[in-house]
Write an enzyme that holds these catalytic residues in place. Structure first.
Site, short mmCIF file in Angstrom:
data_model
loop_
_atom_site.label_atom_id
_atom_site.label_comp_id
_atom_site.label_asym_id
_atom_site.label_seq_id
_atom_site.Cartn_x
_atom_site.Cartn_y
_atom_site.Cartn_z
CE LYS A 188 -3.42 -2.73 0.13
NZ LYS A 188 -3.87 -3.74 1.05
C1 LIG Z 1 -4.92 -4.83 1.22
C2 LIG Z 1 -6.45 -4.92 1.33
C3 LIG Z 1 -7.13 -5.38 2.42
C4 LIG Z 1 -6.32 -6.01 3.75
O1 LIG Z 1 -5.37 -5.58 4.14
P1 LIG Z 1 -4.09 -6.11 5.26
O2 LIG Z 1 -3.66 -5.09 5.60
O3 LIG Z 1 -3.34 -6.73 3.96
O4 LIG Z 1 -4.88 -7.30 5.95
C5 LIG Z 1 -8.60 -5.43 2.31
N1 LIG Z 1 -9.05 -4.78 1.40
C6 LIG Z 1 -8.44 -4.25 0.36
C7 LIG Z 1 -9.31 -4.03 -0.70
C8 LIG Z 1 -7.01 -4.39 0.33
O5 LIG Z 1 -6.52 -3.89 -0.89
#
Ligand SMILES: *Cc1c(COP(=O)(O)O)cnc(C)c1O
Length: 395
Positions: A188
Protein backbone atom coordinates in the site's frame (compact mmCIF):
# COMPACT_ATOMS: atom_id res chain seq x y z
CA UNK A 1 14.65 -12.12 -21.67
CA UNK A 2 15.49 -11.67 -17.99
CA UNK A 3 12.99 -10.01 -15.75
CA UNK A 4 13.80 -6.30 -15.74
CA UNK A 5 10.74 -4.86 -13.96
CA UNK A 6 9.00 -7.05 -11.42
CA UNK A 7 5.52 -6.50 -10.02
CA UNK A 8 6.92 -5.71 -6.62
CA UNK A 9 5.27 -6.55 -3.32
CA UNK A 10 6.79 -3.42 -1.84
CA UNK A 11 5.44 0.06 -2.54
CA UNK A 12 8.04 2.49 -1.21
CA UNK A 13 11.61 2.86 0.02
CA UNK A 14 12.15 4.52 3.38
CA UNK A 15 14.13 7.74 3.86
CA UNK A 16 17.01 7.93 6.32
CA UNK A 17 14.81 10.13 8.51
CA UNK A 18 12.12 7.44 8.59
CA UNK A 19 14.70 4.77 9.40
CA UNK A 20 15.95 6.97 12.27
CA UNK A 21 12.41 7.21 13.67
CA UNK A 22 12.17 3.42 13.64
CA UNK A 23 15.57 3.03 15.31
CA UNK A 24 14.62 5.56 17.98
CA UNK A 25 11.38 3.72 18.75
CA UNK A 26 13.28 0.42 18.86
CA UNK A 27 15.68 1.92 21.41
CA UNK A 28 13.24 3.74 23.64
CA UNK A 29 9.70 2.43 23.40
CA UNK A 30 8.44 1.01 26.68
CA UNK A 31 6.27 -0.95 26.38
CA UNK A 32 6.77 -2.01 22.75
CA UNK A 33 3.01 -2.06 22.19
CA UNK A 34 0.04 -0.03 23.45
CA UNK A 35 2.15 3.02 24.28
CA UNK A 36 2.48 6.67 23.38
CA UNK A 37 3.50 6.02 19.77
CA UNK A 38 0.11 4.36 19.24
CA UNK A 39 -1.69 7.35 20.74
CA UNK A 40 0.32 9.73 18.57
CA UNK A 41 -0.37 7.76 15.38
CA UNK A 42 -4.10 7.62 16.10
CA UNK A 43 -4.19 11.36 16.84
CA UNK A 44 -2.17 12.25 13.74
CA UNK A 45 -4.32 9.99 11.57
CA UNK A 46 -7.53 11.59 12.86
CA UNK A 47 -6.06 15.04 12.06
CA UNK A 48 -5.08 13.88 8.58
CA UNK A 49 -8.56 12.45 7.96
CA UNK A 50 -10.22 15.53 9.50
CA UNK A 51 -12.32 13.35 11.83
CA UNK A 52 -12.73 13.80 15.62
CA UNK A 53 -9.91 12.93 18.00
CA UNK A 54 -10.59 9.55 19.56
CA UNK A 55 -12.32 8.06 16.51
CA UNK A 56 -9.31 6.28 14.94
CA UNK A 57 -7.80 3.02 16.18
CA UNK A 58 -4.60 1.32 15.02
CA UNK A 59 -4.95 -2.35 14.08
CA UNK A 60 -2.38 -4.96 13.16
CA UNK A 61 -3.60 -4.91 9.55
CA UNK A 62 -6.49 -4.04 7.26
CA UNK A 63 -8.15 -7.44 7.62
CA UNK A 64 -8.33 -7.11 11.42
CA UNK A 65 -9.77 -3.59 11.06
CA UNK A 66 -12.44 -5.05 8.76
CA UNK A 67 -13.15 -7.87 11.18
CA UNK A 68 -13.56 -5.45 14.06
CA UNK A 69 -15.87 -3.29 11.95
CA UNK A 70 -17.93 -6.42 11.19
CA UNK A 71 -18.12 -7.20 14.91
CA UNK A 72 -19.40 -3.71 15.67
CA UNK A 73 -22.25 -4.25 13.17
CA UNK A 74 -23.72 -6.88 15.57
CA UNK A 75 -25.20 -9.01 12.79
CA UNK A 76 -28.26 -11.15 13.51
CA UNK A 77 -29.08 -14.33 11.55
CA UNK A 78 -30.34 -13.41 8.08
CA UNK A 79 -28.60 -10.03 7.94
CA UNK A 80 -27.08 -9.21 4.57
CA UNK A 81 -24.12 -7.07 3.57
CA UNK A 82 -23.85 -5.62 0.07
CA UNK A 83 -20.34 -5.40 -1.35
CA UNK A 84 -18.63 -5.63 -4.74
CA UNK A 85 -17.63 -9.06 -6.06
CA UNK A 86 -14.64 -7.36 -7.69
CA UNK A 87 -12.46 -6.82 -4.62
CA UNK A 88 -9.77 -8.46 -2.51
CA UNK A 89 -10.88 -11.42 -0.39
CA UNK A 90 -10.17 -9.59 2.90
CA UNK A 91 -13.05 -7.19 2.14
CA UNK A 92 -15.48 -10.09 2.46
CA UNK A 93 -14.44 -12.95 4.74
CA UNK A 94 -14.38 -10.89 7.98
CA UNK A 95 -18.11 -10.19 7.47
CA UNK A 96 -18.83 -13.84 6.78
CA UNK A 97 -16.94 -14.80 9.96
CA UNK A 98 -19.11 -12.40 11.93
CA UNK A 99 -22.33 -13.93 10.66
CA UNK A 100 -23.44 -11.83 7.69
CA UNK A 101 -24.57 -13.14 4.34
CA UNK A 102 -22.94 -11.37 1.40
CA UNK A 103 -24.95 -9.98 -1.51
CA UNK A 104 -22.56 -9.16 -4.36
CA UNK A 105 -23.00 -5.94 -6.30
CA UNK A 106 -21.41 -4.84 -9.54
CA UNK A 107 -18.88 -2.10 -10.25
CA UNK A 108 -18.84 0.57 -12.91
CA UNK A 109 -16.87 -0.69 -15.92
CA UNK A 110 -14.86 2.51 -16.26
CA UNK A 111 -14.15 3.43 -12.61
CA UNK A 112 -13.94 -0.19 -11.29
CA UNK A 113 -15.82 0.77 -8.11
CA UNK A 114 -19.42 0.48 -6.93
CA UNK A 115 -22.04 3.18 -7.52
CA UNK A 116 -25.28 4.05 -5.70
CA UNK A 117 -27.14 2.34 -8.59
CA UNK A 118 -25.23 -0.96 -8.38
CA UNK A 119 -25.56 -1.02 -4.58
CA UNK A 120 -29.28 -0.27 -4.71
CA UNK A 121 -29.84 -3.15 -7.13
CA UNK A 122 -28.39 -5.64 -4.62
CA UNK A 123 -30.28 -4.30 -1.58
CA UNK A 124 -33.11 -6.29 0.03
CA UNK A 125 -35.13 -5.76 3.22
CA UNK A 126 -32.43 -7.88 4.95
CA UNK A 127 -29.60 -5.49 4.06
CA UNK A 128 -27.94 -4.30 7.28
CA UNK A 129 -24.72 -2.87 5.90
CA UNK A 130 -22.94 -1.81 2.72
CA UNK A 131 -19.18 -2.14 2.21
CA UNK A 132 -17.79 0.25 -0.38
CA UNK A 133 -14.29 -0.58 -1.63
CA UNK A 134 -12.27 2.28 -3.13
CA UNK A 135 -10.41 -0.22 -5.27
CA UNK A 136 -7.14 0.73 -6.96
CA UNK A 137 -7.24 4.01 -5.00
CA UNK A 138 -10.24 5.70 -6.64
CA UNK A 139 -12.97 7.07 -4.37
CA UNK A 140 -16.49 5.86 -5.21
CA UNK A 141 -19.39 8.38 -5.50
CA UNK A 142 -19.61 8.78 -1.74
CA UNK A 143 -22.08 11.68 -1.43
CA UNK A 144 -24.70 9.69 -3.36
CA UNK A 145 -23.89 6.44 -1.58
CA UNK A 146 -24.11 8.16 1.83
CA UNK A 147 -27.58 9.47 0.90
CA UNK A 148 -28.73 6.03 -0.23
CA UNK A 149 -27.54 4.33 2.98
CA UNK A 150 -29.13 7.00 5.20
CA UNK A 151 -32.40 6.69 3.30
CA UNK A 152 -32.41 2.90 3.74
CA UNK A 153 -31.11 3.09 7.30
CA UNK A 154 -28.18 0.73 6.70
CA UNK A 155 -24.62 0.95 8.03
CA UNK A 156 -21.99 2.18 5.59
CA UNK A 157 -18.43 0.88 5.85
CA UNK A 158 -15.61 2.00 3.57
CA UNK A 159 -12.78 -0.39 2.80
CA UNK A 160 -10.22 2.32 2.10
CA UNK A 161 -7.28 -0.13 2.23
CA UNK A 162 -6.03 1.13 -1.13
CA UNK A 163 -7.28 4.70 -0.92
CA UNK A 164 -5.40 6.51 1.83
CA UNK A 165 -5.27 10.21 1.03
CA UNK A 166 -7.73 10.00 -1.87
CA UNK A 167 -10.59 12.47 -1.51
CA UNK A 168 -13.74 14.00 -2.99
CA UNK A 169 -14.23 17.76 -2.56
CA UNK A 170 -11.54 17.73 0.13
CA UNK A 171 -13.16 14.96 2.15
CA UNK A 172 -10.97 11.92 2.63
CA UNK A 173 -11.83 8.35 1.63
CA UNK A 174 -12.75 6.42 4.74
CA UNK A 175 -14.38 9.41 6.48
CA UNK A 176 -17.80 9.36 4.77
CA UNK A 177 -19.32 6.25 6.32
CA UNK A 178 -20.11 4.87 9.76
CA UNK A 179 -16.75 3.12 9.71
CA UNK A 180 -13.64 3.21 7.55
CA UNK A 181 -10.81 0.71 7.36
CA UNK A 182 -7.25 1.20 6.14
CA UNK A 183 -4.30 -1.05 5.39
CA UNK A 184 -0.60 -0.32 5.79
CA UNK A 185 0.42 -3.57 4.11
CA UNK A 186 3.71 -3.75 2.19
CA UNK A 187 1.89 -3.11 -1.11
CA UNK A 188 0.00 0.00 0.00
CA UNK A 189 1.04 3.63 -0.55
CA UNK A 190 1.70 3.98 3.20
CA UNK A 191 3.24 0.90 4.76
CA UNK A 192 4.32 0.39 8.36
CA UNK A 193 7.01 -2.25 7.77
CA UNK A 194 4.71 -4.63 5.93
CA UNK A 195 1.71 -4.92 8.24
CA UNK A 196 -0.55 -2.35 9.82
CA UNK A 197 -4.07 -0.99 9.73
CA UNK A 198 -6.51 1.57 11.08
CA UNK A 199 -10.20 1.60 11.92
CA UNK A 200 -12.26 4.79 11.96
CA UNK A 201 -15.55 4.66 13.89
CA UNK A 202 -18.03 7.53 13.59
CA UNK A 203 -20.27 6.74 16.60
CA UNK A 204 -18.70 8.17 19.81
CA UNK A 205 -20.67 5.62 21.85
CA UNK A 206 -18.35 2.93 20.46
CA UNK A 207 -15.04 4.71 21.06
CA UNK A 208 -14.44 3.32 24.55
CA UNK A 209 -15.30 -0.23 23.42
CA UNK A 210 -12.93 -0.56 20.45
CA UNK A 211 -9.68 -0.67 22.50
CA UNK A 212 -11.15 -3.46 24.66
CA UNK A 213 -12.25 -5.55 21.69
CA UNK A 214 -8.89 -4.91 20.06
CA UNK A 215 -6.84 -5.94 23.07
CA UNK A 216 -8.01 -9.19 24.72
CA UNK A 217 -11.12 -7.66 26.21
CA UNK A 218 -9.04 -5.79 28.79
CA UNK A 219 -11.18 -3.29 30.66
CA UNK A 220 -11.40 -1.70 34.08
CA UNK A 221 -13.16 -3.06 37.15
CA UNK A 222 -16.24 -1.16 38.17
CA UNK A 223 -14.85 -0.73 41.69
CA UNK A 224 -11.75 0.79 43.26
CA UNK A 225 -9.16 -1.90 44.19
CA UNK A 226 -7.86 -1.52 47.74
CA UNK A 227 -4.70 -3.46 46.90
CA UNK A 228 -3.79 -3.07 43.24
CA UNK A 229 -3.08 -6.80 42.92
CA UNK A 230 -6.51 -7.90 44.27
CA UNK A 231 -7.83 -8.96 41.89
CA UNK A 232 -4.62 -9.07 39.86
CA UNK A 233 -4.30 -7.77 36.31
CA UNK A 234 -7.36 -6.14 34.75
CA UNK A 235 -10.93 -7.18 34.10
CA UNK A 236 -11.93 -8.87 30.83
CA UNK A 237 -15.70 -8.62 31.25
CA UNK A 238 -16.52 -6.18 28.46
CA UNK A 239 -19.80 -4.27 28.50
CA UNK A 240 -22.58 -5.56 26.24
CA UNK A 241 -23.17 -3.92 22.89
CA UNK A 242 -26.97 -3.78 22.88
CA UNK A 243 -27.93 -7.41 23.49
CA UNK A 244 -24.68 -8.61 21.89
CA UNK A 245 -21.78 -10.08 23.86
CA UNK A 246 -18.51 -8.91 22.33
CA UNK A 247 -15.70 -11.34 21.43
CA UNK A 248 -12.16 -10.36 22.41
CA UNK A 249 -9.24 -10.36 19.95
CA UNK A 250 -5.66 -9.23 19.98
CA UNK A 251 -5.33 -7.01 16.94
CA UNK A 252 -2.85 -4.48 18.37
CA UNK A 253 -0.19 -2.77 16.28
CA UNK A 254 3.31 -2.47 17.76
CA UNK A 255 4.93 0.79 18.83
CA UNK A 256 7.68 0.75 16.18
CA UNK A 257 5.10 0.48 13.38
CA UNK A 258 3.04 3.25 14.97
CA UNK A 259 6.07 5.55 15.22
CA UNK A 260 6.78 5.01 11.53
CA UNK A 261 3.12 5.50 10.61
CA UNK A 262 3.05 8.95 12.21
CA UNK A 263 6.23 9.89 10.35
CA UNK A 264 4.93 8.62 6.99
CA UNK A 265 1.76 10.71 7.28
CA UNK A 266 4.03 13.73 6.66
CA UNK A 267 4.88 12.30 3.25
CA UNK A 268 1.73 10.48 2.11
CA UNK A 269 0.39 13.37 0.01
CA UNK A 270 3.73 13.64 -1.78
CA UNK A 271 3.76 9.87 -2.36
CA UNK A 272 0.24 9.93 -3.79
CA UNK A 273 0.92 13.00 -5.93
CA UNK A 274 4.06 11.42 -7.35
CA UNK A 275 2.17 8.24 -8.22
CA UNK A 276 -0.63 10.24 -9.85
CA UNK A 277 1.81 12.30 -11.89
CA UNK A 278 3.48 9.14 -13.17
CA UNK A 279 0.14 7.46 -13.86
CA UNK A 280 -1.00 10.43 -15.95
CA UNK A 281 2.28 10.41 -17.85
CA UNK A 282 1.79 6.73 -18.66
CA UNK A 283 -1.88 7.11 -19.57
CA UNK A 284 -1.19 10.10 -21.84
CA UNK A 285 1.76 8.25 -23.34
CA UNK A 286 -0.61 5.44 -24.34
CA UNK A 287 -3.24 7.76 -25.82
CA UNK A 288 -2.53 6.53 -29.36
CA UNK A 289 -4.07 3.18 -28.35
CA UNK A 290 -7.55 3.92 -26.95
CA UNK A 291 -8.13 0.18 -27.18
CA UNK A 292 -6.23 0.06 -23.87
CA UNK A 293 -8.59 1.97 -21.58
CA UNK A 294 -7.34 3.65 -18.40
CA UNK A 295 -9.19 5.65 -15.75
CA UNK A 296 -7.68 9.13 -16.10
CA UNK A 297 -8.18 11.31 -13.00
CA UNK A 298 -6.18 14.49 -12.49
CA UNK A 299 -7.53 15.32 -9.05
CA UNK A 300 -6.79 13.77 -5.66
CA UNK A 301 -9.88 11.60 -6.10
CA UNK A 302 -7.41 8.93 -7.26
CA UNK A 303 -4.18 8.10 -5.42
CA UNK A 304 -3.18 5.59 -8.13
CA UNK A 305 -2.23 2.92 -5.61
CA UNK A 306 -2.31 0.71 -8.72
CA UNK A 307 -2.09 1.47 -12.43
CA UNK A 308 -4.64 -0.65 -14.26
CA UNK A 309 -6.14 -0.76 -17.74
CA UNK A 310 -8.65 -2.78 -19.70
CA UNK A 311 -8.02 -4.26 -23.12
CA UNK A 312 -11.37 -3.35 -24.66
CA UNK A 313 -10.76 -5.67 -27.61
CA UNK A 314 -10.86 -8.71 -25.36
CA UNK A 315 -8.95 -11.33 -23.44
CA UNK A 316 -6.98 -12.80 -26.32
CA UNK A 317 -5.36 -9.45 -27.08
CA UNK A 318 -4.87 -8.83 -23.33
CA UNK A 319 -3.02 -12.12 -23.00
CA UNK A 320 -0.90 -11.41 -26.09
CA UNK A 321 0.04 -8.02 -24.62
CA UNK A 322 0.98 -9.45 -21.23
CA UNK A 323 2.95 -12.29 -22.81
CA UNK A 324 4.93 -9.92 -25.03
CA UNK A 325 5.61 -7.53 -22.15
CA UNK A 326 6.93 -10.45 -20.08
CA UNK A 327 8.78 -12.48 -22.67
CA UNK A 328 10.09 -9.75 -24.96
CA UNK A 329 10.48 -6.81 -22.57
CA UNK A 330 11.03 -8.48 -19.20
CA UNK A 331 8.15 -6.60 -17.55
CA UNK A 332 5.82 -8.48 -15.26
CA UNK A 333 2.25 -7.17 -15.38
CA UNK A 334 -0.40 -9.07 -13.39
CA UNK A 335 -4.16 -9.66 -13.38
CA UNK A 336 -5.96 -8.74 -10.20
CA UNK A 337 -9.03 -9.33 -8.12
CA UNK A 338 -10.76 -12.49 -9.19
CA UNK A 339 -14.44 -11.72 -8.62
CA UNK A 340 -14.92 -13.38 -5.25
CA UNK A 341 -17.97 -15.41 -6.29
CA UNK A 342 -15.72 -17.20 -8.79
CA UNK A 343 -13.43 -18.65 -6.10
CA UNK A 344 -14.25 -22.19 -4.98
CA UNK A 345 -14.00 -21.00 -1.37
CA UNK A 346 -16.92 -18.60 -1.80
CA UNK A 347 -18.83 -21.13 -3.96
CA UNK A 348 -18.64 -23.62 -1.10
CA UNK A 349 -20.15 -20.99 1.16
CA UNK A 350 -23.11 -20.67 -1.21
CA UNK A 351 -21.85 -17.34 -2.53
CA UNK A 352 -21.02 -18.54 -6.03
CA UNK A 353 -23.55 -16.60 -8.00
CA UNK A 354 -23.45 -12.89 -8.74
CA UNK A 355 -25.01 -10.65 -11.34
CA UNK A 356 -21.89 -8.57 -11.87
CA UNK A 357 -21.13 -8.40 -15.62
CA UNK A 358 -18.89 -5.32 -15.37
CA UNK A 359 -16.70 -6.77 -12.63
CA UNK A 360 -16.45 -10.02 -14.59
CA UNK A 361 -15.60 -8.29 -17.85
CA UNK A 362 -13.05 -6.01 -16.22
CA UNK A 363 -11.29 -8.90 -14.50
CA UNK A 364 -11.26 -10.97 -17.69
CA UNK A 365 -9.61 -8.22 -19.73
CA UNK A 366 -7.59 -6.17 -17.23
CA UNK A 367 -3.88 -5.53 -16.90
CA UNK A 368 -2.16 -4.22 -13.78
CA UNK A 369 1.23 -2.65 -14.47
CA UNK A 370 4.12 -2.74 -11.99
CA UNK A 371 3.74 0.55 -10.14
CA UNK A 372 6.03 0.59 -7.10
CA UNK A 373 7.04 4.20 -6.45
CA UNK A 374 10.70 3.27 -6.11
CA UNK A 375 10.87 2.17 -9.75
CA UNK A 376 13.57 4.34 -11.35
CA UNK A 377 12.57 6.96 -13.93
CA UNK A 378 14.67 5.03 -16.39
CA UNK A 379 12.72 1.81 -15.79
CA UNK A 380 9.43 3.69 -15.84
CA UNK A 381 10.26 5.24 -19.21
CA UNK A 382 11.35 1.81 -20.44
CA UNK A 383 7.97 0.39 -19.36
CA UNK A 384 6.10 3.12 -21.25
CA UNK A 385 8.19 2.71 -24.40
CA UNK A 386 7.81 -1.06 -24.18
CA UNK A 387 4.02 -0.85 -23.80
CA UNK A 388 3.87 1.41 -26.87
CA UNK A 389 6.08 -0.93 -28.89
CA UNK A 390 4.07 -3.99 -27.90
CA UNK A 391 0.76 -2.32 -28.78
CA UNK A 392 2.23 -1.27 -32.15
CA UNK A 393 3.50 -4.79 -32.81
CA UNK A 394 0.10 -6.31 -32.02
CA UNK A 395 -1.88 -3.86 -34.15
C1 LIG B 1 -4.87 -4.87 1.27
C2 LIG B 1 -6.34 -4.93 1.32
C3 LIG B 1 -7.04 -5.42 2.43
C4 LIG B 1 -6.37 -6.11 3.59
O1 LIG B 1 -5.38 -5.40 4.20
P1 LIG B 1 -4.23 -6.15 5.03
O2 LIG B 1 -3.56 -5.04 5.74
O3 LIG B 1 -3.35 -6.85 4.05
O4 LIG B 1 -4.89 -7.10 5.96
C5 LIG B 1 -8.42 -5.34 2.43
N1 LIG B 1 -9.09 -4.83 1.39
C6 LIG B 1 -8.46 -4.39 0.29
C7 LIG B 1 -9.26 -3.81 -0.83
C8 LIG B 1 -7.07 -4.44 0.20
O5 LIG B 1 -6.46 -4.01 -0.90
Amino acid sequence: MDLRINFSGRSIRYTEEEIAVVAEAMRTAEPLTQGHYMQEFEAAFARYQNVPQGSCFTMMNGASALELSAQLCCFKPGDEVVMPSHTFTASAYPYIKKGAKIAWCDVDLHTHVVTARTIEKAMTPQTRAVVVVHLYGYVADMPEIVDLCRERNVLLIEDAAQAIGAEINGQKAGSFGDMGTFSFHSHKNLTTLGEGGMLYVRDPALWSIVPMVRHNGHCAYSFERKDYWKPAMGNVDMPMLGDMMLQPNNYSLGEVECALGTKLLERIDAINDAKRERALRFIDGMADWPELEFLREESRRHNYHLLVARMTSGQEKRDAFMRAMYEEKGIKCVVQYIPLNRYDYYRKLGLGSADCPNGDLFYDTMISFPFQLWMSDEDFDYMLTSAREVMASLA
